[in-house]
Design a protein around this motif. Structure first.
Motif, PDB file in Angstrom:
ATOM      1  N   ILE A 203       0.858  -1.188   0.000  1.00 22.52           N
ATOM      2  CA  ILE A 203       0.000   0.000   0.000  1.00 22.52           C
ATOM      3  C   ILE A 203       0.892   1.236   0.000  1.00 22.52           C
ATOM      4  N   GLY A 204       0.708   2.084  -0.994  1.00 26.59           N
ATOM      5  CA  GLY A 204       1.432   3.349  -1.052  1.00 26.59           C
ATOM      6  C   GLY A 204       0.563   4.472  -0.519  1.00 26.59           C
ATOM      7  N   ILE A 205       1.145   5.320   0.340  1.00 31.40           N
ATOM      8  CA  ILE A 205       0.386   6.415   0.932  1.00 31.40           C
ATOM      9  C   ILE A 205       1.314   7.587   1.176  1.00 31.40           C
ATOM     10  N   ALA A 206       0.815   8.805   0.960  1.00 26.04           N
ATOM     11  CA  ALA A 206       1.612  10.004   1.186  1.00 26.04           C
ATOM     12  C   ALA A 206       1.801  10.225   2.683  1.00 26.04           C
ATOM     13  N   SER A 207       2.865  10.933   3.030  1.00 27.05           N
ATOM     14  CA  SER A 207       3.190  11.149   4.442  1.00 27.05           C
ATOM     15  C   SER A 207       2.539  12.395   5.020  1.00 27.05           C
ATOM     16  N   ASP A 208       1.784  13.141   4.218  1.00 27.89           N
ATOM     17  CA  ASP A 208       1.239  14.422   4.679  1.00 27.89           C
ATOM     18  C   ASP A 208      -0.268  14.402   4.906  1.00 27.89           C
ATOM     19  N   PHE A 209      -0.856  13.206   5.005  1.00 25.98           N
ATOM     20  CA  PHE A 209      -2.277  13.027   5.306  1.00 25.98           C
ATOM     21  C   PHE A 209      -3.207  13.426   4.162  1.00 25.98           C
ATOM     22  N   GLN A 210      -2.697  13.713   2.978  1.00 29.84           N
ATOM     23  CA  GLN A 210      -3.590  14.018   1.864  1.00 29.84           C
ATOM     24  C   GLN A 210      -4.271  12.762   1.343  1.00 29.84           C
ATOM     25  N   ASP A 211      -3.716  11.593   1.683  1.00 25.48           N
ATOM     26  CA  ASP A 211      -4.372  10.320   1.395  1.00 25.48           C
ATOM     27  C   ASP A 211      -4.969   9.807   2.703  1.00 25.48           C
ATOM     28  N   PRO A 212      -6.288   9.615   2.787  1.00 29.49           N
ATOM     29  CA  PRO A 212      -6.920   9.235   4.058  1.00 29.49           C
ATOM     30  C   PRO A 212      -6.616   7.791   4.464  1.00 29.49           C
ATOM     31  N   PRO A 213      -5.965   7.575   5.605  1.00 30.56           N
ATOM     32  CA  PRO A 213      -5.697   6.207   6.062  1.00 30.56           C
ATOM     33  C   PRO A 213      -6.964   5.392   6.270  1.00 30.56           C
TER      34      PRO A 213
END
Length: 309
Positions: free
Chosen positions: A91-101
């Motif tokens: 799973i790839g996710i941005a570190s700045d919370f722009q992608d909702p966990p």
């Protein structure tokens, strides 16, 4: 033991967010009752991002860090980290919370149901007319000239099965436009729409020129057929040369001026030959690119919490 999920979280100058995003993502993973590893890859941050992640690694061995020697850009660094994972899915996710966990459980649910690729797609917010027009033009251009149609409004936030990751890693693409490569595999892609969340803290490092650079790199990596565009221009110029040449013959036959029409025909013929050789050269460059992939994506400075194979 092989973890179920590998989290890939690229970062650059995110000292204000890395602890928070890791806590939020880990909470979602633990609620799903899956085993996991959490990989940060740092693109040579100039703040305290690396030292904070090192402290996190010391507290939790499931958290890992790859620190690059320099900034290798938004394409190469995240992709390198994806290839360094060992989980059954990534799973790839941005570190700045722009992608909702909060979407992670849905990604995992669909993966368990058989989806090899699940992508989060942003619901487009209302924006200025020029930005909307530019976005529409960009997606239309890629759809028309790209080797494969990319998924609109997908940013890389999503889940990729291990078989997908291994296939992409085997390509040895030096400038990997990952969203385009996902479509290139031919595997089924499911999408989960979501609204873009605001940054919790900090300032985005994405400037206008960095986004343009990313777009151009993506175009170069996923639109190799553009290298054949001069061949079509050659055909068009050849048609114009034929029309001008025919007009010159008719003008000569009826006693009219032929000099400028003959000159125009020669110029168009010259342009046709030029575009022809440029197109052939471009296609050779494309073939060389396909056959000689192998440039390393990044150069690592260190790794933490990785075991030796």
């Amino acid at each position: 033991m092989t973890p179920d999920i590998s989290i890939v979280c690229p970062c650059y100058n995110e000292e204000a967010n890395v602890e928070g995003i890791a806590a939020a993502v880990i909470a979602q993973l633990e609620a799903c009752e899956v085993s996991f590893e959490y990989l940060f890859i740092d693109n040579a941050s100039t703040d305290q991002t690396v030292s904070i992640i090192e402290q996190m690694c010391a507290r939790d061995p499931r958290i890992k860090l790859i620190a690059n020697t320099r900034n290798f850009g938004q394409m190469r660094s995240p992709t390198h980290c994806i290839y360094a994972t060992v989980g059954r899915a990534v799973i790839g996710i941005a570190s700045d919370f722009q992608d909702p966990p909060e979407l992670i459980p849905e990604f995992i649910r669909r993966w368990r149901a058989g989806a090899p690729i699940v992508l989060g797609t942003r619901i487009v917010e209302r924006s200025s007319w020029w930005l909307s027009l530019g976005r529409k033009w960009a997606y239309g251009f890629l759809k028309r000239f790209g080797d494969y149609s990319i998924v609109p409004h997908a940013t890389g936030f999503g889940l990729y099965d291990r078989k997908v990751v291994d296939l992409l890693a085997s390509l040895n693409e030096p400038e990997p436009f990952f969203r385009g490569l996902l479509v290139e595999t031919g595997y089924r892609i499911e999408t989960v729409p979501h609204a873009r969340a605001p940054r919790v803290r900090g300032i985005s490092s994405n400037t206008f020129f960095r986004m343009v650079d990313f777009a151009l790199s993506g175009l170069a990596g996923s639109a190799k057929k553009l290298l054949r565009a001069p061949l079509f221009l050659a055909l068009f110029s050849l048609v114009l040369a034929g029309i001008a040449g025919g007009a010159a013959l008719l003008s000569w036959r009826w006693g009219g001026p032929t000099g400028w029409l003959g000159l125009l025909a020669c110029l168009e013929l010259n342009a046709a030959l030029l575009f022809l050789f440029l197109g052939l050269l471009g296609d050779q460059v494309r073939l060389i690119s396909e056959r000689t992939r192998g440039t390393p994506l990044v150069v690592e400075r260190e790794r933490i919490n990785f075991t030796q194979d």
